[in-house]
Design an enzyme around this catalytic site. Structure first.
Site, short mmCIF file in Angstrom:
data_model
loop_
_atom_site.label_atom_id
_atom_site.label_comp_id
_atom_site.label_asym_id
_atom_site.label_seq_id
_atom_site.Cartn_x
_atom_site.Cartn_y
_atom_site.Cartn_z
CG HIS A 125 -2.04 -0.86 1.25
ND1 HIS A 125 -1.91 -2.23 1.35
CD2 HIS A 125 -3.37 -0.60 1.19
CE1 HIS A 125 -3.13 -2.78 1.34
NE2 HIS A 125 -4.03 -1.81 1.25
CD GLN A 137 8.08 25.09 -1.36
OE1 GLN A 137 7.88 26.10 -2.01
NE2 GLN A 137 8.29 23.93 -1.93
#
Length: 452
Positions: free
Chosen positions: A293, A443
């Site tokens: 997954h 960022q």
């Protein structure tokens, strides 16, 4: 001796002085991705929470809302206890009703992102709905993204698509008969990001794409190796050639974690465009790799619908068993423990490169007769914030960001902390722009920091 990934980080840090680094594996970034650039601020075209205005009957009529006039067809504003809502009101739609803007939003150019909160009314059965848009003042309409299925809790669906002119939107219920659905908090933004570029709060809390669309994926069949699929419980960029997602993005809060067991209903994804190869439940059989997954089953245990959604094969990647069942499972459990401790997290997970070593030994490049590429590396970024509102605004220089990059090998160390890296290093390896909705200086601060 340092582990493989720390050695790779050292190489990358030196190489970044001149150019993007490569890891030891032969890395092939997504063809359509571009080098990292500063986030472009989005322009907010619409924010509608349906708190103003009122319509108490299902008969078709226009209603004046804070954003302008909307046509409600077989729909009304609901304020009952059974109405799922963020605030005191939401829209309630029955049969095959719809809500449609009577006005066109101008400046809808570039990548447009539409975010919608939705859920099932009261104890009604789940229903499906779709987002449609018009660029010619309602003369013709086009469906955007995938058909969305409601559930018993308020969830966020996000759609991203290119636009070059004015825009009208229509939310249309397509199944479920007299079962009703609730719609709330519709937002529309235009620009390269998926929210308020500098944390302006235009993106909806809990959106699976709150932190951005890392590869500028598009819900357009011409973007076959960077195809955006915006689902209720996660969003992803799918590669037709690789037969796996490039990345998957999702949000976890306490209400997502329940007591349901794994559904284990691995299955092909029928929402892929017509003619595309559909990876099957059995495609990994005998390969020596797990159906790994990206968005874990354990992150969606509040409802059977949510858990089942994680078993679509478009959410899977060929993962070495020990990587999947030990190293990665330990990281997933740790992440859920953070949520149980009073946090919410935004997660982006993906893979890149070619060639992994599974339980059969030896490097394998593809499985399923070449339809599925075995990645060389598997990565994840986890952004952790205390539970609350205004998520994008609450991410700051002190926010914890966990970045992991593991080799896809069966002899991997079970301690995931051995594979810590930086977000910037993952960007260099993949060509993606992660956390793109944050202002550039934030960022830089978060992406170059190694989690202590």
């Amino acid at each position: 001796m340092k582990r493989f990934i720390r050695h790779s980080i050292a190489i990358c840090l030196v190489g970044l002085l001149f150019s993007a680094c490569k890891k030891e594996a032969d890395i092939q970034p997504l063809e359509t991705s571009k080098p990292r650039t500063a986030a472009t601020e989005s322009v907010v075209l619409l924010n509608e929470n349906f708190e103003s205005g009122s319509k108490t009957a299902y008969a078709t009529a226009s209603v004046s809302l804070s954003s302008g006039s909307w046509t409600f067809d077989d729909a009304l504003t609901g304020n009952l206890a059974a109405d799922l809502k963020n605030g005191s009101k939401s829209v309630r739609i029955r049969n095959t009703g719809s809500i449609t803007t009577d006005f066109s939003m101008t400046n809808a150019t570039g990548t447009v992102t539409v975010s919608v909160k939705h859920g099932t009314y009261g104890s009604d059965a789940n229903s499906n709905w779709q987002l449609w848009t018009s660029a010619d003042n309602g003369q013709t309409w086009t469906q955007q993204g995938n058909t969305i299925t409601t559930s018993g809790s308020l969830q966020t669906a996000t759609f991203s698509f290119p636009a070059t002119s004015s825009l009208r939107i229509s939310i249309r219920k397509t199944s479920g008969g007299s079962s009703r659905i609730n719609i709330d908090d519709v937002s529309v933004a235009a620009g390269s990001g998926t929210g308020g570029g500098d944390g302006g709060g235009s993106a909806s809390d809990d959106s699976n794409l709150l932190l951005g669309n890392p590869s500028n994926a598009l819900a357009d069949i011409s973007s076959e190796n960077n195809y955006l699929m915006a689902r209720t419980y996660y969003a992803l960029s799918y590669s037709r050639n690789r037969g796996t997602p490039n990345w998957v993005s999702w949000h976890i809060q306490s209400s997502d974690l329940g007591t349901l067991s794994r559904s284990n209903d691995f299955r092909a994804d029928s929402d892929l465009p017509a003619g595309w190869y559909q990876v099957q439940n059995s495609s990994y059989s005998g390969s020596g790799f797990d159906r790994g997954h990206n968005c874990p089953s354990g992150d969606r245990t509040a409802s059977a619908t949510a858990n089942s959604a994680t078993f679509l094969m478009t959410n899977m990647m060929p993962q070495a068993p020990n990587n999947n069942q030990k190293t990665w499972a330990n990281l997933e459990n740790y992440t859920r423990d953070l949520v149980k401790a009073g946090n919410e997290v935004y997660v982006i997970c993906g893979s890149y490169g070619q060639g992994g070593t599974g339980s059969l030994g030896g490097v394998t490049n593809t499985i399923d007769n070449g339809h599925v590429t075995v990645p060389s590396n598997i990565w994840k970024v986890v952004v952790v914030i205390p539970s609350g509102n205004g998520d994008l605004n609450r991410i700051n220089g002190s926010t914890r960001v966990i970045a992991i990059n593991t080799p896809n090998r069966n002899d991997i160390d079970i301690d995931w902390t051995e594979y810590k890296t930086t977000v910037r290093d993952i960007e260099s390896a993949t060509g993606y722009n992660l956390l793109s909705t944050l202002r550039p200086s934030l960022q830089d601060s978060l992406e170059t920091r190694l989690d202590p």
